[in-house]
Design a protein around this motif. Structure first.
Motif, PDB file in Angstrom:
ATOM      1  N   GLY A  35       0.811  -1.211   0.000  1.00 52.08           N
ATOM      2  CA  GLY A  35       0.000   0.000   0.000  1.00 52.08           C
ATOM      3  C   GLY A  35       0.844   1.259   0.000  1.00 52.08           C
ATOM      4  N   TRP A  36       0.182   2.327  -0.412  1.00 49.28           N
ATOM      5  CA  TRP A  36       0.768   3.660  -0.317  1.00 49.28           C
ATOM      6  C   TRP A  36      -0.110   4.495   0.618  1.00 49.28           C
ATOM      7  CZ3 TRP A  36       5.361   5.326  -2.148  1.00 49.28           C
ATOM      8  CH2 TRP A  36       5.989   4.584  -3.156  1.00 49.28           C
ATOM      9  N   PHE A  37       0.545   5.184   1.506  1.00 50.52           N
ATOM     10  CA  PHE A  37      -0.119   6.113   2.422  1.00 50.52           C
ATOM     11  C   PHE A  37       0.558   7.473   2.290  1.00 50.52           C
ATOM     12  CE2 PHE A  37      -2.759   3.445   5.261  1.00 50.52           C
ATOM     13  CZ  PHE A  37      -2.378   2.195   4.810  1.00 50.52           C
ATOM     14  N   ARG A  38      -0.107   8.494   2.782  1.00 51.63           N
ATOM     15  CA  ARG A  38       0.508   9.817   2.801  1.00 51.63           C
ATOM     16  C   ARG A  38       0.137  10.533   4.093  1.00 51.63           C
ATOM     17  NH1 ARG A  38      -3.052  12.578  -2.073  1.00 51.63           N
ATOM     18  NH2 ARG A  38      -5.004  12.820  -0.895  1.00 51.63           N
ATOM     19  N   GLN A  39       1.002  11.475   4.440  1.00 52.06           N
ATOM     20  CA  GLN A  39       0.761  12.242   5.646  1.00 52.06           C
ATOM     21  C   GLN A  39       1.146  13.693   5.405  1.00 52.06           C
ATOM     22  OE1 GLN A  39       2.652  10.652   9.174  1.00 52.06           O
ATOM     23  NE2 GLN A  39       1.193  11.698  10.490  1.00 52.06           N
ATOM     24  N   ALA A  40       0.168  14.575   5.560  1.00 54.10           N
ATOM     25  CA  ALA A  40       0.390  16.011   5.449  1.00 54.10           C
ATOM     26  C   ALA A  40       0.692  16.572   6.834  1.00 54.10           C
ATOM     27  CB  ALA A  40      -0.838  16.690   4.851  1.00 54.10           C
ATOM     28  N   PRO A  41       1.371  17.707   6.902  1.00 57.01           N
ATOM     29  CA  PRO A  41       1.686  18.292   8.215  1.00 57.01           C
ATOM     30  C   PRO A  41       0.438  18.502   9.058  1.00 57.01           C
ATOM     31  CG  PRO A  41       2.908  19.401   6.496  1.00 57.01           C
ATOM     32  CD  PRO A  41       1.945  18.470   5.802  1.00 57.01           C
ATOM     33  N   GLY A  42       0.485  18.042  10.290  1.00 58.97           N
ATOM     34  CA  GLY A  42      -0.634  18.213  11.208  1.00 58.97           C
ATOM     35  C   GLY A  42      -1.804  17.288  10.979  1.00 58.97           C
ATOM     36  N   LYS A  43      -1.662  16.354  10.047  1.00 58.57           N
ATOM     37  CA  LYS A  43      -2.760  15.427   9.750  1.00 58.57           C
ATOM     38  C   LYS A  43      -2.318  13.996   9.994  1.00 58.57           C
ATOM     39  CE  LYS A  43      -5.175  18.301   6.387  1.00 58.57           C
ATOM     40  NZ  LYS A  43      -5.801  18.336   5.024  1.00 58.57           N
ATOM     41  N   GLU A  44      -3.300  13.131  10.103  1.00 55.79           N
ATOM     42  CA  GLU A  44      -3.016  11.716  10.289  1.00 55.79           C
ATOM     43  C   GLU A  44      -2.599  11.085   8.954  1.00 55.79           C
ATOM     44  OE1 GLU A  44      -6.001  10.684  14.034  1.00 55.79           O
ATOM     45  OE2 GLU A  44      -6.290   9.727  12.077  1.00 55.79           O
ATOM     46  N   ARG A  45      -1.884   9.993   9.085  1.00 61.21           N
ATOM     47  CA  ARG A  45      -1.517   9.245   7.889  1.00 61.21           C
ATOM     48  C   ARG A  45      -2.774   8.649   7.277  1.00 61.21           C
ATOM     49  NH1 ARG A  45       3.831   5.627   8.306  1.00 61.21           N
ATOM     50  NH2 ARG A  45       4.420   7.655   9.202  1.00 61.21           N
ATOM     51  N   GLU A  46      -2.905   8.778   5.956  1.00 63.74           N
ATOM     52  CA  GLU A  46      -4.107   8.292   5.291  1.00 63.74           C
ATOM     53  C   GLU A  46      -3.759   7.362   4.140  1.00 63.74           C
ATOM     54  OE1 GLU A  46      -6.398  11.429   3.501  1.00 63.74           O
ATOM     55  OE2 GLU A  46      -4.757  12.097   2.222  1.00 63.74           O
ATOM     56  N   PHE A  47      -4.668   6.449   3.912  1.00 60.00           N
ATOM     57  CA  PHE A  47      -4.538   5.476   2.827  1.00 60.00           C
ATOM     58  C   PHE A  47      -4.689   6.186   1.491  1.00 60.00           C
ATOM     59  CE2 PHE A  47      -4.841   1.507   0.650  1.00 60.00           C
ATOM     60  CZ  PHE A  47      -5.855   1.642  -0.288  1.00 60.00           C
ATOM     61  N   VAL A  48      -3.848   5.798   0.527  1.00 59.33           N
ATOM     62  CA  VAL A  48      -3.930   6.346  -0.825  1.00 59.33           C
ATOM     63  C   VAL A  48      -4.321   5.258  -1.822  1.00 59.33           C
ATOM     64  CG1 VAL A  48      -2.643   7.438  -2.689  1.00 59.33           C
ATOM     65  CG2 VAL A  48      -2.224   8.138  -0.318  1.00 59.33           C
ATOM     66  N   ALA A  49      -3.570   4.173  -1.838  1.00 56.69           N
ATOM     67  CA  ALA A  49      -3.820   3.100  -2.796  1.00 56.69           C
ATOM     68  C   ALA A  49      -3.193   1.818  -2.283  1.00 56.69           C
ATOM     69  CB  ALA A  49      -3.251   3.445  -4.163  1.00 56.69           C
ATOM     70  N   GLY A  50      -3.762   0.692  -2.724  1.00 55.73           N
ATOM     71  CA  GLY A  50      -3.217  -0.585  -2.303  1.00 55.73           C
ATOM     72  C   GLY A  50      -3.506  -1.664  -3.319  1.00 55.73           C
ATOM     73  N   VAL A  51      -2.695  -2.714  -3.291  1.00 58.05           N
ATOM     74  CA  VAL A  51      -2.894  -3.851  -4.171  1.00 58.05           C
ATOM     75  C   VAL A  51      -2.700  -5.126  -3.357  1.00 58.05           C
ATOM     76  CG1 VAL A  51      -0.483  -3.702  -4.981  1.00 58.05           C
ATOM     77  CG2 VAL A  51      -2.159  -5.011  -6.297  1.00 58.05           C
ATOM     78  N   ARG A  52      -3.616  -6.046  -3.542  1.00 53.20           N
ATOM     79  CA  ARG A  52      -3.544  -7.352  -2.888  1.00 53.20           C
ATOM     80  C   ARG A  52      -3.509  -8.402  -3.973  1.00 53.20           C
ATOM     81  NH1 ARG A  52      -6.822 -11.680  -1.007  1.00 53.20           N
ATOM     82  NH2 ARG A  52      -8.657 -10.933  -2.154  1.00 53.20           N
ATOM     83  N   TRP A  53      -2.682  -9.415  -3.764  1.00 52.29           N
ATOM     84  CA  TRP A  53      -2.670 -10.483  -4.744  1.00 52.29           C
ATOM     85  C   TRP A  53      -2.874 -11.825  -4.078  1.00 52.29           C
ATOM     86  CZ3 TRP A  53       1.192  -6.990  -3.971  1.00 52.29           C
ATOM     87  CH2 TRP A  53       2.347  -7.448  -3.330  1.00 52.29           C
TER      88      TRP A  53
END
Length: 128
Positions: A35-53
């Protein structure tokens, strides 16, 4: 043990594109979900995209905010997962983290606690 190293971040103008890479080593693609997550200043880490196989089948999930603009993909031969980001917006700015889950999941996991290995992150800045 799995080691994840992200690259490809940078500064881009709104509307531009970037491709992030996540190179995995160690117990690599015995991972079930990446998966890819992102975190902006002052914000929680959030899910962006993921792949399951599962076997030869792949399943994908995207945050609503990036659907139609971002694409996650993987290259088994290179043990690498990519995040192609198009039509970037200033609100896409943040540190982007690659993560993997080395135990089975029935869905693409979208919560950070569902992953057991993380990369160090790469900064993406989108200017308006």
């Amino acid at each position: 043990q799995v080691q994840l190293v992200e690259s490809g971040g940078g500064l881009v103008q709104a509307g531009g594109s970037l491709r992030l890479s996540c190179a995995a080593s160690g117990r690599t693609f015995s991972s079930y979900v990446m998966g890819w997550f992102r975190q902006a200043p002052g914000k929680e880490r959030e899910f962006v995209a993921g792949v399951r196989w599962s076997g030869s089948s792949h399943y994908y999930a995207y945050a609503d905010s990036v659907k139609g603009r971002f694409t996650i993909s993987r290259d088994n031969a290179k043990n690498t997962v990519y995040l192609r980001m198009n039509s970037l917006k200033p609100e896409d700015t943040g540190v982007y983290y690659c993560a993997c889950r080395t135990y089975w999941a029935s869905v693409v996991v979208t919560t950070a606690r569902g992953y057991d290995y993380w990369g160090q992150g790469t900064q993406v800045t989108v200017s308006s």
